[in-house]
Design a protein around this motif. Structure first.
Motif, short mmCIF file in Angstrom:
data_model
loop_
_atom_site.label_atom_id
_atom_site.label_comp_id
_atom_site.label_asym_id
_atom_site.label_seq_id
_atom_site.Cartn_x
_atom_site.Cartn_y
_atom_site.Cartn_z
N GLY A 5 70.08 1.10 33.79
CA GLY A 5 68.91 0.28 34.10
C GLY A 5 68.54 0.45 35.55
O GLY A 5 69.24 1.12 36.32
N CYS A 6 67.44 -0.15 35.96
CA CYS A 6 67.02 -0.04 37.36
C CYS A 6 68.11 -0.54 38.30
O CYS A 6 68.44 0.11 39.30
N SER A 7 68.67 -1.70 37.99
CA SER A 7 69.70 -2.28 38.87
C SER A 7 70.94 -1.41 38.95
O SER A 7 71.69 -1.47 39.94
N SER A 8 71.17 -0.61 37.94
CA SER A 8 72.42 0.15 37.85
C SER A 8 72.50 1.33 38.81
O SER A 8 73.54 2.00 38.88
N ARG A 9 71.45 1.57 39.58
CA ARG A 9 71.54 2.57 40.64
C ARG A 9 72.30 2.01 41.86
O ARG A 9 72.60 2.73 42.81
N PHE A 10 72.59 0.74 41.81
CA PHE A 10 73.20 0.01 42.93
C PHE A 10 74.43 0.70 43.54
O PHE A 10 74.53 0.78 44.77
N PRO A 11 75.40 1.17 42.74
CA PRO A 11 76.60 1.76 43.34
C PRO A 11 76.33 2.93 44.28
O PRO A 11 77.09 3.16 45.22
N TYR A 12 75.23 3.67 44.06
CA TYR A 12 74.91 4.79 44.94
C TYR A 12 74.62 4.34 46.37
O TYR A 12 74.79 5.10 47.31
N TYR A 13 74.17 3.11 46.51
CA TYR A 13 73.68 2.63 47.79
C TYR A 13 74.71 1.82 48.57
O TYR A 13 74.42 1.31 49.66
N MET A 14 75.91 1.68 48.02
CA MET A 14 77.00 0.97 48.70
C MET A 14 78.04 1.98 49.17
O MET A 14 78.46 2.85 48.41
N LEU A 66 70.07 -5.86 47.22
CA LEU A 66 70.92 -4.88 47.89
C LEU A 66 71.21 -5.30 49.33
O LEU A 66 72.36 -5.29 49.79
N LYS A 67 70.16 -5.69 50.05
CA LYS A 67 70.34 -6.13 51.44
C LYS A 67 71.21 -7.38 51.52
O LYS A 67 72.03 -7.52 52.43
N ALA A 68 71.03 -8.29 50.57
CA ALA A 68 71.83 -9.52 50.56
C ALA A 68 73.31 -9.20 50.37
O ALA A 68 74.18 -9.78 51.04
N VAL A 69 73.62 -8.29 49.47
CA VAL A 69 75.01 -7.90 49.23
C VAL A 69 75.58 -7.20 50.45
O VAL A 69 76.71 -7.48 50.87
N GLN A 70 74.81 -6.30 51.04
CA GLN A 70 75.28 -5.58 52.23
C GLN A 70 75.51 -6.52 53.41
O GLN A 70 76.43 -6.32 54.21
N ARG A 71 74.70 -7.58 53.51
CA ARG A 71 74.91 -8.58 54.56
C ARG A 71 76.12 -9.45 54.26
O ARG A 71 76.78 -9.96 55.18
N THR A 72 76.41 -9.64 52.97
CA THR A 72 77.51 -10.51 52.56
C THR A 72 78.87 -9.87 52.79
O THR A 72 79.83 -10.54 53.23
N MET A 73 78.99 -8.59 52.49
CA MET A 73 80.30 -7.92 52.48
C MET A 73 81.08 -8.06 53.79
O MET A 73 82.29 -8.34 53.75
N PRO A 74 80.47 -7.90 54.96
CA PRO A 74 81.25 -8.04 56.20
C PRO A 74 81.89 -9.41 56.36
O PRO A 74 82.98 -9.54 56.94
N ASP A 75 81.24 -10.44 55.86
CA ASP A 75 81.77 -11.81 56.00
C ASP A 75 82.91 -12.10 55.03
O ASP A 75 83.59 -13.12 55.17
N LEU A 76 83.12 -11.24 54.06
CA LEU A 76 84.17 -11.47 53.07
C LEU A 76 85.53 -10.98 53.53
O LEU A 76 86.55 -11.31 52.92
#
Length: 337
Positions: free
Chosen positions: A55-64, A31-41
């Motif tokens: 699944g566990c990973s599928s909670r991801f959209p809530y945190y973006m 999650l932190k890696a994706v959040q750090r990546t997005m500004p550079d895109l």
């Protein structure tokens, strides 16, 4: 159309929702890696969507802090396809796990990759079903003991990258949840036009802790990780070892780093990509980074072009469409007295 995109930071991409994973879960690092990546895109939050299954990973959209869909088991790829076709300007990310994408959702994953939908698919692989309390998954190793395999799994596991290559993926990469290079892998996936498949080794501290330690632990990382770079020799162990082709047996082999046999990584070489994806970590290092990349026309662009061609010179007339062909009127019969 070039639009001015507001400059963002990693904090701008973090939602106000409480992150709820088990303490120490590798999902936090991803999650932190994706959040750090997005500004550079250089992408806009209002034109970005994260889509997940179950699944566990599928909670991801809530945190973006962007648009998102938490869909149903195995169907993230189907929803993502509809989303991209409905609005091709959206930047679509799919978040899924080894069970979600390769078991119930295996067919949807395959069709998304072969169609080459322009999106990024991040597959969190922890080799276990975490959300449903530790049953073995399609990627679990032979001998894995779990509530559903108390005597050890006898299934031959799926190799996600080999599966992606076999499905016709045009971009296949690997990363590790806590490794600094994951950001570079994510950037490469986003830069690729088409379906980008990224397998991320993600540690499940509760049900499958340290399953990837044979190549992720600090003690062995240098000898057991091969980070691939296009146009660079396949070197590891501080450059003292390399990967070469064994022409006699048509397979890869480990040689001294200064050997002329060491291969220069060509991401377009599909045959070598298969061999890299399947190198056993007991003998070889784990191939990481961009394993294969060979761009091709995308599914969504083909659909848009086809629709534009079909509509050319025609005027939208709903009433005419409804009245076309056989029509009839249902008259209300007189009520019997």
């Amino acid at each position: 159309m070039n639009e001015q995109v507001k400059v963002t930071t990693a904090k701008d991409w973090a939602s106000d929702q409480e992150v709820r994973w088990c303490p120490g879960c590798g999902d936090y690092a991803v999650l932190k890696a994706v959040q750090r990546t997005m500004p550079d895109l250089g992408v806009a939050r209002e034109k970005t969507v994260f889509i997940s299954g179950i699944g566990c990973s599928s909670r991801f959209p809530y945190y973006m802090a962007s648009y998102g869909f938490h869909t149903i088991h195995g169907r993230a790829c189907a929803v993502a396809t509809g989303t991209k076709l409905a609005n091709p300007e959206l930047d679509v990310w799919i978040i899924t796990g080894d069970g979600d994408a390769l078991s119930i959702g295996g067919n949807h994953t395959m069709h998304l990759l072969r169609r080459n939908l322009d999106c990024q698919l991040l597959l969190f692989n922890n080799e276990i079903y975490g959300l449903t309390k530790g049953q073995y998954s399609p990627t679990s190793r032979i001998g894995t003991r779990s509530p559903s395999t108390p005597f050890g799994s006898v299934d031959r596991p799926v190799n996600p990258c080999s599966y992606a290559l076999g499905s016709g993926a045009r971009f296949v990469a690997r990363g590790i949840d806590v490794h600094k290079n994951l950001v570079d892998v994510l950037k490469a996936a986003h830069a690729h036009r088409g379906a980008s498949f990224v397998e991320i080794y993600q540690n499940c501290v509760v049900y499958n802790d340290d399953v990837f330690a044979p190549f992720t632990s600090k003690e062995v990382a240098a000898d057991k990780q091969l980070w691939l770079q296009a146009g660079q020799k396949m070197l590891f162990a501080g450059g003292t070892k390399g990967i070469a082709l064994d022409m006699e047996h048509h397979r890869l082999k480990v040689v001294d780093g200064d050997s002329d046999e060491v291969i220069v990584h060509n991401p377009r070489n599909r045959s070598v990509a298969y061999m890299l994806a399947e190198m056993p970590v007991t003998i070889f290092p784990m191939a990481l980074g961009v394993i294969y990349e060979d761009p091709a026309p995308t599914f969504d662009s083909a659909v848009v072009e086809q629709n534009e061609a079909a509509a050319k010179g025609k005027k939208a007339d709903l009433q005419s469409l409804v009245s076309k062909g056989q029509t009839w009127m249902v008259e209300k019969e007189p009520r019997a007295e």
